[in-house]
Design an enzyme around this catalytic site. Structure first.
Site, PDB file in Angstrom:
ATOM      1  N   GLU A  33       0.832  -1.191   0.000  1.00 29.19           N
ATOM      2  CA  GLU A  33       0.000   0.000   0.000  1.00 29.19           C
ATOM      3  C   GLU A  33       0.873   1.251   0.000  1.00 29.19           C
ATOM      4  O   GLU A  33       1.915   1.281   0.659  1.00 29.19           O
ATOM      5  CB  GLU A  33      -0.911  -0.015   1.230  1.00 29.19           C
ATOM      6  CG  GLU A  33      -1.987  -1.066   1.084  1.00 29.19           C
ATOM      7  CD  GLU A  33      -2.904  -1.163   2.285  1.00 29.19           C
ATOM      8  OE1 GLU A  33      -3.997  -1.709   2.127  1.00 29.19           O
ATOM      9  OE2 GLU A  33      -2.543  -0.688   3.362  1.00 29.19           O
TER      10      GLU A  33
ATOM     11  N   CYS B  59       3.597   8.219   1.221  1.00 28.55           N
ATOM     12  CA  CYS B  59       4.224   7.253   2.119  1.00 28.55           C
ATOM     13  C   CYS B  59       4.359   5.928   1.366  1.00 28.55           C
ATOM     14  O   CYS B  59       3.358   5.366   0.925  1.00 28.55           O
ATOM     15  CB  CYS B  59       3.315   7.108   3.339  1.00 28.55           C
ATOM     16  SG  CYS B  59       3.854   5.871   4.494  1.00 28.55           S
TER      17      CYS B  59
ATOM     18  N   CYS C 143       7.494  -7.319   7.522  1.00 24.32           N
ATOM     19  CA  CYS C 143       8.698  -6.804   8.177  1.00 24.32           C
ATOM     20  C   CYS C 143       9.198  -7.871   9.138  1.00 24.32           C
ATOM     21  O   CYS C 143       8.394  -8.559   9.771  1.00 24.32           O
ATOM     22  CB  CYS C 143       8.389  -5.509   8.923  1.00 24.32           C
ATOM     23  SG  CYS C 143       9.853  -4.730   9.650  1.00 24.32           S
TER      24      CYS C 143
ATOM     25  N   CYS D  37       8.215  -5.056  15.953  1.00 21.09           N
ATOM     26  CA  CYS D  37       7.975  -4.061  17.006  1.00 21.09           C
ATOM     27  C   CYS D  37       6.606  -4.401  17.607  1.00 21.09           C
ATOM     28  O   CYS D  37       5.663  -4.705  16.871  1.00 21.09           O
ATOM     29  CB  CYS D  37       7.983  -2.652  16.420  1.00 21.09           C
ATOM     30  SG  CYS D  37       9.578  -2.243  15.691  1.00 21.09           S
TER      31      CYS D  37
ATOM     32  N   CYS E 206       3.281  -2.647  16.353  1.00 27.28           N
ATOM     33  CA  CYS E 206       3.108  -2.433  14.909  1.00 27.28           C
ATOM     34  C   CYS E 206       2.462  -3.644  14.267  1.00 27.28           C
ATOM     35  O   CYS E 206       2.943  -4.763  14.424  1.00 27.28           O
ATOM     36  CB  CYS E 206       4.461  -2.155  14.270  1.00 27.28           C
ATOM     37  SG  CYS E 206       4.380  -2.041  12.464  1.00 27.28           S
TER      38      CYS E 206
ATOM     39  N   CYS F 172      -0.522   4.960   9.928  1.00 31.44           N
ATOM     40  CA  CYS F 172       0.720   4.249  10.234  1.00 31.44           C
ATOM     41  C   CYS F 172       0.431   2.982  11.016  1.00 31.44           C
ATOM     42  O   CYS F 172      -0.356   3.006  11.959  1.00 31.44           O
ATOM     43  CB  CYS F 172       1.593   5.103  11.140  1.00 31.44           C
ATOM     44  SG  CYS F 172       2.702   6.133  10.277  1.00 31.44           S
TER      45      CYS F 172
END
Ligand code: SAH
Ligand code: SF4
Length: 370
Positions: free
Chosen positions: A98, A111, A118, A122, A125, A351
């Site tokens: 995205e 962005c 990933c 974290c 996230c 985010c």
């Protein structure tokens, strides 16, 4: 048996690499590569057939050996607040990312993602809960920018003055899915393409690489001349180890040293420190004061990000008055501090929410099919 070779994508190659590709092509002149490059990046051409200042034999050769592939838009949504989100697919059917365009009065920020998933996990996230599928190629990173540029009709505004044109897409941040500094080769090549003066001409300071703290590669960011954002989120190692597990490999002292060096090497370019506001976890006034102590020697901009919740997350968003008080304390300590307003929430474009919305849809569809 006829073996068909996949056509090579010229998007994402540097100008030098395009020149190299042309070595085997017919009727090539010293300026041919530049002509093609300018069609690609000044005019946004997506077909060699439209490059009418090239000889027909060359256009035919290019058409049969190469593509100009940005990826394909699978969905294009606009939020009530104007935030726009593209879901972009690439050749490999699992490869979907995205990109989000955030229009603000003084800047329009795109962005982009650098990886699919990933590996860094974290704890706050959502991307970190999706295992790393693969790195994106430079072509797939540049492709996201080109799709957005076409989406805002940037190339159709060629007649307009460059200020009008640049307002449509003025800033770019590597804050989508993935850790850009875990995919440095492709990310740096994409930056080289985007900033090429004979092509798209992105100003380097308007491109920001956000990292969770891959310390050894921070000097490369100042060498490239682009802006740096650090996902800090805590003021002490014991908490940062939990929130950003990469901190166990590169603890805060080494991260702060690398930032000090970045500031020196880049003549005091401001560093953005992102700080996600987690209720009762990292949002006390004591932590606000510690943040001031930690950053006061640096040209720092603190950007507080109210936590964007996702299903199954163990954290809560700090209360708005707590965010305000935290921001005030940082600001009173002499550090420039802003609060990121949540944008595009109705289309899940904030985010930490990227891709997860699509995964959720898939999971729902899969459950419905049972
Ligand atoms: N991997 C890079 C860049 C992508 S994340 C990095 O970590 O810096 C972009 C920013 O969004 C980071 O600051 C990240 O910590 C923050 N973020 C991730 N999940 C979030 C969430 N659920 N709510 C608010 N911010 C989040
Ligand atoms: Fe990866 Fe950044 Fe999410 Fe951490 S915050 S898991 S580094 S995308």
């Amino acid at each position: 048996m006829i073996v068909r070779h996949a056509k090579k994508n010229l998007i994402g190659l540097t100008l030098e690499q395009v020149k190299h590709e042309l070595q085997a092509a017919p009727t090539v002149k010293p300026y041919t590569a530049l002509q093609i490059w300018q069609h690609m990046y000044r005019h946004g051409s997506t077909s060699f057939r439209t490059m009418t200042n090239l000889p027909t034999t060359l256009r035919d050769h290019l058409h049969s050996h190469y593509t100009l592939d940005y990826g394909h838009v699978q969905s294009d949504q606009t939020s009530v607040d104007g935030t726009r989100k593209w879901l972009v697919g690439f050749n490999d059917p699992r490869a979907v990312v995205e990109s989000v365009l955030i229009p603000e009065p003084k800047r329009h920020t795109l962005c982009v993602s650098s990886q699919i998933g990933c590996s860094l996990r974290c704890s706050f996230c959502h991307t970190g809960t999706q295992k790393l599928l693969r790195n994106l190629t430079a072509g797939e990173i540049v492709g996201q920018v080109m799709l957005a540029a076409h989406g805002v009709r940037q190339f159709e505004q060629q007649g307009q003055n460059s200020i009008t044109r640049k307002k449509l897409l003025s800033h770019m941040v590597f804050m989508g899915q993935g850790e850009p500094l875990y995919n440095p080769r492709q990310v740096f090549q994409a930056i080289q393409v985007l900033t090429d003066r004979q092509g798209l001409q992105w100003p380097k300071q308007k491109i920001t690489v956000s990292t969770s703290g891959v310390v050894p590669l921070i000097p490369k960011i100042s060498e490239l001349g682009v802006a740096l954002a650090i996902s800090l989120h805590a003021t002490r190692n014991s908490l940062r180890d939990v929130l950003v597990p990469l901190n166990k490999t590169f603890p805060m002292e080494t991260l702060m040293d690398a930032c000090t060096q970045y500031a020196r090497d880049s003549n005091g370019q401001r560093i953005t420190f992102e700080y996600v506001m987690l209720d009762g976890v990292n949002d006390s006034m004591g932590e606000a004061r510690d943040l001031v102590k930690l950053l006061k020697q640096l040209p720092a901009h603190v950007n507080l990000i109210p936590f964007n919740p996702w299903p199954g997350s163990i954290y809560k968003t700090s209360k708005p008055e707590q965010v305000e008080r935290f921001a005030e304390t940082v600001q009173n300590g002499g550090i420039y501090c802003t609060v990121r307003r949540p944008r595009g929430q109705d289309i899940l474009a904030a985010c930490g929410q990227l891709r997860s919305s699509e995964e959720r849809k898939r999971a729902t569809a899969a459950a419905a099919a049972l």
